[in-house]
Write a protein that holds these residues in place. Structure first.
Motif, short mmCIF file in Angstrom:
data_model
loop_
_atom_site.label_atom_id
_atom_site.label_comp_id
_atom_site.label_asym_id
_atom_site.label_seq_id
_atom_site.Cartn_x
_atom_site.Cartn_y
_atom_site.Cartn_z
N LYS A 159 32.31 42.40 44.74
CA LYS A 159 31.49 44.14 45.50
C LYS A 159 29.93 44.79 44.78
N GLN A 160 29.67 44.55 43.70
CA GLN A 160 29.22 44.35 43.26
C GLN A 160 27.69 44.39 43.88
N ALA A 161 28.10 43.15 43.83
CA ALA A 161 26.77 41.97 44.43
C ALA A 161 26.11 42.98 46.04
N GLY A 162 27.45 42.91 46.92
CA GLY A 162 26.90 43.47 48.30
C GLY A 162 26.70 44.79 47.94
N LYS A 180 30.03 30.12 49.50
CA LYS A 180 31.58 29.89 48.32
C LYS A 180 31.00 29.17 47.95
N GLY A 181 32.39 29.28 46.98
CA GLY A 181 32.76 28.55 46.24
C GLY A 181 33.60 27.92 46.80
N LEU A 182 34.01 26.50 46.00
CA LEU A 182 35.24 25.64 46.16
C LEU A 182 36.33 26.79 47.16
N SER A 183 36.93 26.70 47.98
CA SER A 183 38.03 26.87 48.91
C SER A 183 38.62 27.84 48.32
N GLY A 184 39.97 26.59 47.92
CA GLY A 184 40.38 26.82 47.23
C GLY A 184 40.88 27.42 46.03
N SER A 185 39.98 27.47 45.36
CA SER A 185 39.88 28.77 44.01
C SER A 185 39.82 30.20 44.21
N THR A 186 40.53 30.95 43.33
CA THR A 186 40.36 33.02 43.60
C THR A 186 39.38 32.97 43.86
N PRO A 187 38.28 32.65 42.40
CA PRO A 187 37.13 32.98 42.53
C PRO A 187 36.70 33.43 43.96
N ALA A 188 36.63 32.54 44.91
CA ALA A 188 35.89 31.98 46.13
C ALA A 188 36.10 33.09 47.07
N GLU A 192 34.43 36.43 47.54
CA GLU A 192 33.86 37.53 49.64
C GLU A 192 34.60 38.41 49.58
N GLU A 193 35.95 38.45 48.80
CA GLU A 193 36.64 40.17 50.04
C GLU A 193 35.66 41.05 48.88
N GLY A 194 35.39 40.87 47.52
CA GLY A 194 34.23 42.16 47.48
C GLY A 194 33.09 42.38 47.74
#
Length: 335
Positions: A159-162, A180-188, A192-194
């Motif tokens: 969100k901060q980046a957005g 994006k980062g690796l799709s199965g990793s939680t930070p990715a 994106e959500e933020g």
């Protein structure tokens, strides 16, 4: 005959299921987190402890720095005689094996930064349900079978980046791409959500998203393709700094010096994102602490001080631009 056969099969299956239920009373077989005393391995200041750290990969500078931060902090705790590191090299199966090996060695505490959440959940639960305190770093597992999770709020960082895009970088709107980062990793998913939250209400349009696997070289390859498909973009949101740097290289090769780049990590090292901001390759980065020192502090509380630790420990972040990059770099390297 057919009905009799079905009945026999049903009886046999029921018997097997009953036997399995009777034999499988060990907590790791239940599929659920079992109540644990995370300080049960604590022997106080006179104890000597072995810690296993399972790293997702060492291709990312961020993860190299995380391991270094753990080593540096552990050297200050004399009771931590043996801190063992493994590198899963982005291979979920290898990381499962790495954790199984630490379980077999009966380490006193497990640290892990999972490559992906779902494939690592069962083996982390197994360690936890066998009474090994588990410190999860950066990336999460599913469920709650761990002692403490340490990491920054990836939704807040996204969100901060957005908001930086919306308020500063592209206040009139524009077309951008996301790496994006690796799709199965939680930070990715969370970053994106933020980011979507941060740009809400603006005229910024994400015209394409590519998976850069958190790596600079992959980010460069994906950016090369994105530029060919979307030559009218104005900026790039990259979920980490190495992919942003790779995207910048692709833009330079395509003679697009006008593009703007924002990343995440803000490593305070010569090749990290803060210096990239100082030197003008990135317009901003967002600090994402490794949590290495905090992980060792949690281990010390559990094993040496016999104290409980919070289930979640959220690390702070900040936006780094050219205005504050030098000061942040110096501050993070103090001590």
């Amino acid at each position: 005959m057919r009905k009799t056969t079905k009945s026999l099969v049903a009886i046999t299956c029921a018997a097997v299921a009953f036997a399995a239920a009777g034999c499988g009373t060990t907590s790791e077989n239940t599929g659920q987190a079992q109540p644990q005393d995370p300080t049960k391995n604590c022997q106080g200041p006179d104890g000597k402890y072995t810690i296993g750290m399972s790293q997702a990969n060492l291709a990312e500078p961020y993860r190299v720095r995380m391991d270094d931060d753990i080593r540096k902090a552990a050297q200050k705790v004399p009771q931590f005689e043996d801190v063992q590191f493994s590198d899963a090299a982005k291979d979920n199966s290898k990381q499962v094996t790495d954790v199984e090996n630490f379980i077999t060695k009966q380490v006193d505490l497990l640290m892990i930064s999972p490559n992906e959440a779902a494939p690592l959940t069962d083996v982390v639960r197994k360690a936890y349900n066998q009474g090994i305190p588990v410190v999860v770093l950066d990336r999460k597992v599913d469920g709650d079978a761990y002692t403490t999770y340490i990491g920054a709020d990836n939704v807040a960082i996204g969100k901060q980046a957005g908001e930086f895009f919306k308020n500063t970088l592209l206040p009139q709107g524009g077309k951008i791409v996301q790496i994006k980062g690796l799709s199965g990793s939680t930070p990715a998913a969370e970053r994106e959500e933020g980011f979507q939250q941060g740009i809400a209400g603006s005229k910024i349009e994400i015209v394409a998203t590519a998976d850069g696997e958190w790596e600079r070289s992959v980010g460069q390859q994906k950016m090369d393709a994105l530029l060919k498909a979307h030559p009218d973009i104005q900026a790039v949101y990259s979920q980490n700094d190495p992919m942003a740097e790779g995207a910048w290289l692709a833009a330079q090769a395509a003679n697009r010096p006008d593009l703007k780049f924002v990343g995440i990590d803000g490593l305070p090292i010569p090749s990290g994102g803060i210096k990239a901001v100082e030197e003008g390759r990135l317009q901003a980065t967002n600090l994402y602490p490794t949590g290495g020192a905090e992980a060792v502090e949690a281990a010390k509380k559990l094993l040496v001080d016999c104290q409980q630790v919070p289930k979640t420990q959220t690390l702070g972040t900040e936006l780094i631009t050219k205005d504050n990059a030098a000061q942040v770099y110096d501050r993070l390297n103090q001590g």
